[in-house]
Design a protein around this motif. Structure first.
Motif, PDB file in Angstrom:
ATOM      1  N   SER A   1       0.882  -1.143  -0.017  1.00 61.73           N
ATOM      2  CA  SER A   1       0.064  -0.105   0.116  1.00 61.73           C
ATOM      3  C   SER A   1       0.720   1.182  -0.047  1.00 61.73           C
ATOM      4  N   SER A   2       0.450   2.042  -0.799  1.00 63.58           N
ATOM      5  CA  SER A   2       1.122   3.529  -0.617  1.00 63.58           C
ATOM      6  C   SER A   2       0.493   4.572   0.546  1.00 63.58           C
ATOM      7  N   ASN A   3      -0.607   3.966   1.107  1.00 61.01           N
ATOM      8  CA  ASN A   3      -1.344   4.842   2.056  1.00 61.01           C
ATOM      9  C   ASN A   3      -0.404   4.700   3.279  1.00 61.01           C
ATOM     10  N   LEU A   4       0.414   5.561   3.568  1.00 58.05           N
ATOM     11  CA  LEU A   4       1.360   5.404   4.825  1.00 58.05           C
ATOM     12  C   LEU A   4       1.439   6.677   5.664  1.00 58.05           C
ATOM     13  N   GLY A   5       1.144   6.523   6.839  1.00 54.66           N
ATOM     14  CA  GLY A   5       1.132   7.560   7.815  1.00 54.66           C
ATOM     15  C   GLY A   5       2.377   7.594   8.694  1.00 54.66           C
ATOM     16  N   TRP A   6       2.216   8.560   9.918  1.00 52.76           N
ATOM     17  CA  TRP A   6       3.352   8.543  10.613  1.00 52.76           C
ATOM     18  C   TRP A   6       2.953   8.458  12.322  1.00 52.76           C
ATOM     19  N   SER A   7       3.704   7.582  13.100  1.00 49.30           N
ATOM     20  CA  SER A   7       3.193   7.858  14.425  1.00 49.30           C
ATOM     21  C   SER A   7       4.588   8.063  15.312  1.00 49.30           C
ATOM     22  N   GLN A   8       4.410   8.593  16.403  1.00 50.37           N
ATOM     23  CA  GLN A   8       5.550   9.017  17.043  1.00 50.37           C
ATOM     24  C   GLN A   8       5.967   7.849  18.086  1.00 50.37           C
ATOM     25  N   ALA A   9       7.172   7.401  18.209  1.00 50.28           N
ATOM     26  CA  ALA A   9       7.720   6.121  18.733  1.00 50.28           C
ATOM     27  C   ALA A   9       8.021   6.989  20.136  1.00 50.28           C
TER      28      ALA A   9
END
Ligand code: ZN
Length: 439
Positions: free
Chosen positions: A51-59
């Motif tokens: 998938s190219s539907n990527l997001g971010w989350s803070q580690a």
């Protein structure tokens, strides 16, 4: 920060967010909005479902060491200053694995499973690089001096010190502990200098500076020779030749500075071979006594290189330049001590059978003088010999004398003089100072 010369990240559209957050000291990881996979390093497509539907989350920035290696040498020259450093794979709590460096930590303390947390290193205006340090390391960052503090036995056992030296010995003795003997101790290798020895020499010469009773340091070699220079086994292959050479140059300069910057009178005791880097170590000393059978020279040119530890700079300051050039250009390893003396290099040469005795006589004589006066004398004479105007040298001398006037020994002598009933100036001949005081 502007002087950072190591490679920097090449920012791509899909990594831009990551580096922007890093600059704010936040560690981001990618997350697939379709299959929920956590992804590191940042990329264009989810490696699980494409998938190219990527997001971010803070580690959270918390991780455990999965595996690591300690890099001791043979690196790209720009990384030389960081040696030794720890390259590691760490597993973040969020389930992704990162390659990174472990910092703020003695490499020997790193272990698999160790808890670490992210620590951003601001290297330029644009970039902060995520590295990891032991959890809690920020609160207790060891200072370089800490391990050297007296009485800190736990730290002293771990740190480099006389008890842990492997390639040299370090001993303080003589009358009233006025003499420190630093002995190169790899006799089976003619005391060739390897990395460990360089580090130990730096430590030893810095250490002795703090010992106030010591006025004289004797630098000598165990076994048959003084020192034959850099250990050629540090050059394992031609490919790694260059970084090893760079290392020798850097560490070599530190060794020289540790010796020449030591305020004690350093006396070199030369016997057997004193070649290449060994001669360059000797050139850092204040006085050089040699046994008649000693053989001296700079051999670097025979390998197509040149002395890199101050040889080409200190030899011409130690003898007339036409002779210094012969020593460097000929590459001879068999100059006799007498020849070198005649050329201007050595303080004195003694026949082998009396070398030990005559040498110790000189050590006893010089170490009987006030350490503080020796120190000042060295300082003033070095400044004067370095060149500069006679006026400058004289100013340094005057300062030195003024400074010495505050020394306890002279104060005691002056007090004793003032107490004399007739106030007559008595000629002071060395040890008379002490007897006058006891009257
Ligand atoms: Zn996915």
């Amino acid at each position: 920060m502007s002087g950072y010369t190591k490679p920097l990240p090449e920012v791509q559209p899909w990594t831009q967010e990551f580096w922007k957050a890093a600059k704010e000291h936040r560690l981001l990881i990618q997350e697939c909005c379709d299959c929920k996979a956590k992804i590191f390093y940042p990329r264009k497509y989810c490696p699980e479902c494409w998938s190219s539907n990527l997001g971010w989350s803070q580690a959270s920035g918390k991780a455990k060491v999965y595996s690591f290696t300690v890099t001791m040498d043979m690196v790209e020259p720009k990384f030389m200053e960081d040696l030794p450093y720890v390259l590691a794979l760490v597993d973040l709590e969020e389930g992704v694995r990162m390659m990174t460096r472990i910092v703020d930590c003695d490499p020997e303390e790193v272990h698999i499973g160790m808890g670490v947390e992210v620590s951003f290193q601001d290297v330029t205006e644009e970039f902060a690089l995520p590295m990891f340090r032991p959890i809690g390391a920020a609160a207790r960052k060891p200072s370089p001096a800490e391990g050297k503090a007296q009485g800190d036995t736990a730290a002293a056992e771990e740190a480099l010190g006389p008890k842990t030296y492997k390639t040299i010995t370090y001993e303080i003795g003589g009358k009233n502990n006025t003499v420190c003997r630093i002995t190169l101790n790899r006799p089976d290798k003619h005391n060739a200098i390897d990395r460990r020895m360089a580090r130990e020499l730096i430590d030893a010469f810095r250490r002795v500076r703090e010992v106030q009773s010591v006025g004289v340091v004797v630098l000598s070699g165990a076994g048959k020779s003084f020192c034959t220079g850099g250990d050629l086994s540090v050059f394992p292959s031609l490919a790694e030749h260059r970084s090893a050479m760079d290392w020798l140059a850097h560490e070599g300069l530190d060794v020289q500075k540790a010796i020449t910057g030591c305020e004690k009178v350093v006396i070199g005791k030369i016997h057997g071979y004193c070649l290449a880097g060994g001669l360059e170590l000797a050139l850092c000393c204040d006085l050089l006594y040699a046994a008649e059978s000693a053989r001296i020279g700079t051999t670097e040119i025979n390998m197509g290189i040149l002395p890199g530890w101050g040889g080409t700079t200190r030899l011409p300051r130690s003898m007339p330049i036409f002779r210094a050039k012969e020593v460097v250009f000929s590459g001879r390893r068999d100059y006799t001590a007498r020849e070198m003396y005649e050329m201007g290099l050595l303080t004195r040469v003694f026949p082998d059978e009396v070398f030990e005795e005559k040498f110790e006589d000189m050590v006893r004589l010089i170490s009987s003088k006030s350490p503080i006066a020796l120190r000042m004398g060295k300082e003033v004479m070095d400044r004067s010999a370095e060149g500069g105007s006679i006026e400058t040298a004289l100013a340094v001398e005057r300062n030195g004398i003024q400074w010495l006037q505050n020394s306890p020994a002279l104060q005691a002598a002056m007090d004793a003089y003032r107490k004399k009933p007739d106030g007559l100036v008595q000629q002071q001949k060395g040890s008379n100072i002490q007897s006058d005081r006891n009257r």
